[in-house]
Write a protein that holds these residues in place. Structure first.
Motif, PDB file in Angstrom:
ATOM      1  N   ASP A 196       6.202  49.338 -39.409  1.00  0.00           N
ATOM      2  CA  ASP A 196       6.727  48.379 -38.645  1.00  0.00           C
ATOM      3  C   ASP A 196       7.095  47.107 -39.588  1.00  0.00           C
ATOM      4  N   GLN A 200      10.774  45.745 -40.250  1.00  0.00           N
ATOM      5  CA  GLN A 200      10.994  44.206 -39.918  1.00  0.00           C
ATOM      6  C   GLN A 200      11.818  43.459 -41.340  1.00  0.00           C
ATOM      7  N   HIS A 265      14.238  47.252 -33.505  1.00  0.00           N
ATOM      8  CA  HIS A 265      13.052  46.876 -32.817  1.00  0.00           C
ATOM      9  C   HIS A 265      13.314  46.804 -31.250  1.00  0.00           C
ATOM     10  N   HIS A 279       4.005  51.115 -31.955  1.00  0.00           N
ATOM     11  CA  HIS A 279       5.039  50.237 -32.173  1.00  0.00           C
ATOM     12  C   HIS A 279       6.004  50.584 -33.661  1.00  0.00           C
TER      13      HIS A 279
HETATM   14 FE   LIG Z   1       7.508  44.984 -35.154  1.00  0.00          FE
END
Ligand SMILES: [Fe+2]
Length: 384
Positions: A196, A200, A265, A279
């Motif tokens: 994740d 990002q 995302h 996620h």
């Molecule tokens: Fe995220």
């Protein structure tokens, strides 16, 4: 003009949690503290008593609000908001992964703004007041929520949907990033949350909304995370690796706190909601394909994008987006993670659902290359 704004006071380092009271004294508006965490997490981490000890010696009283489940849902947040409005807390401390920190963030802001969170998510009501002072303490290395101004909120009712509540007033006053808090996280969760953070940082760098300061954070974050994911998988208890991942995640948070994320995302949310994919994995599944898509020279592509995609590739340690995409896929396989949509139960019908729900205008508009439904269908079919 491009600006960068992040007011969070960050304590970073091994055992930095010990300094929580010093930060609390500076930040709290009275001596009543509410800790918001995941069910049993404080016990699992063995910090339940420690946190009490650290704070009670300085005269604070500490209550604990534990949320059940993996989502920062409307129901949990509204219940939590009622609690904090009735008790006049002077400080909220969120301890946990993204959903615990986001729950704490919403409870803090709603503590000083009336009504259900639905009003702010769905009816455009403005957050007029600053919230109850907030300290965030991440126990995963991934979401970056400790340094962002927004919270993910899930409507788990009939019309299941992911929302984001975002406002400059929602920044925490302080964050404590203590890599020792991550040490008991199972290695699968460590690599998934790390992916994740990698997504990002990459999205922050290629975002049309990037700025020179977010660029510095992103380019430092990408190699730090990428080079430590395999290490944490092979040796989950290595303190140096934990520290590097925690720092990489913090840098990723500081980068995307001012750019937001992009198409990766946006597309990940229906994958998580409808196919129960965590996620970080939901992001990583499409990251390689978006790297390839965004790097193609195209009339829709902004001029600087190919050059920036090359920089991302170099941060991963190779000289082209094609090789970078291969490296990411290879890494996921080595981490025993799925790389194809069918491996997580997504078929052609599932792809149509993802296309229908995967365009969050606020995020997709910052993708370096314009994304149409047709493009997205091609990208997802390539991953079937
Ligand atoms: Fe995220």
């Amino acid at each position: 003009m491009k600006t960068y704004y992040n007011p969070v006071e960050v304590l970073f380092g091994i055992n930095s949690l010990k300094n929580i009271s010093e930060l609390a004294i500076k930040i709290a508006s009275n001596k009543k503290i509410l800790i918001v965490s995941d069910k049993n997490l404080l016990n699992i981490l063995g910090i339940s008593e420690k946190v009490h000890d650290y704070l009670e010696k300085d005269g604070f009283t500490v209550d604990i609000f534990e949320k059940d489940g993996n989502f920062s849902s409307i129901e949990i947040i509204d219940n939590g908001a009622d609690l904090v409005r009735n008790k006049d807390y002077g400080l909220i401390i969120g301890i946990g992964g993204g959903s615990a920190m986001d729950t704490a963030k919403c409870m803090a802001i709603l503590g000083k703004n009336p009504g259900s969170i639905n009003l702010y998510l769905k009816e455009g009501k403005t957050l007029e007041n600053y919230g109850i002072p907030l300290i965030e303490v991440p126990t995963t290395s991934g979401t970056g929520s400790e340094v962002t101004r927004w919270a993910t909120v899930w409507d788990l009712g009939e019309k299941q949907k992911k929302y984001s509540l975002s406002d400059l007033k929602m920044y925490a006053k302080g964050a404590i990033v203590d890599p020792t808090l991550v040490k008991s996280l199972p290695k699968k969760m460590s690599v998934i949350t790390g992916l994740d953070a990698l997504s990002q940082a990459i999205e922050a760098y290629w975002s049309k909304n990037h700025n020179p300061i977010s660029d510095i954070y992103a380019l430092q974050s990408i190699p730090l995370i990428f080079s430590n994911l395999q290490k944490i998988f092979d040796n989950p208890s290595d303190v140096e690796t934990r520290k590097n991942l925690a720092f990489g995640s913090l840098l990723s948070g500081l980068a995307f706190s001012n750019t937001k994320t992009t198409a990766v995302h946006s597309v990940s949310y229906p994958i998580t909601l409808h196919f129960n994919v965590p996620h970080g994995l939901a992001c990583a599944l499409t990251l390689s394909q978006f790297l390839l898509f965004n790097s193609e020279k195209n009339v829709d592509n902004i001029d600087e994008a190919p050059e920036r995609l090359k920089k991302i590739s170099e941060a991963i340690g190779v000289d082209s987006p094609k090789k970078a995409a291969q490296m990411i896929t290879e890494l996921m396989k080595n981490l025993n993670l799925p790389t194809k949509l069918r491996e997580v139960g997504i078929d052609k019908k599932g792809i149509e659902l993802i296309i229908k729900e995967g365009f969050t205008p606020d995020r997709v508009k910052h993708n370096p290359r314009k994304l149409t439904e047709e493009n997205l269908r091609d990208i997802l079919q390539e991953l079937l």
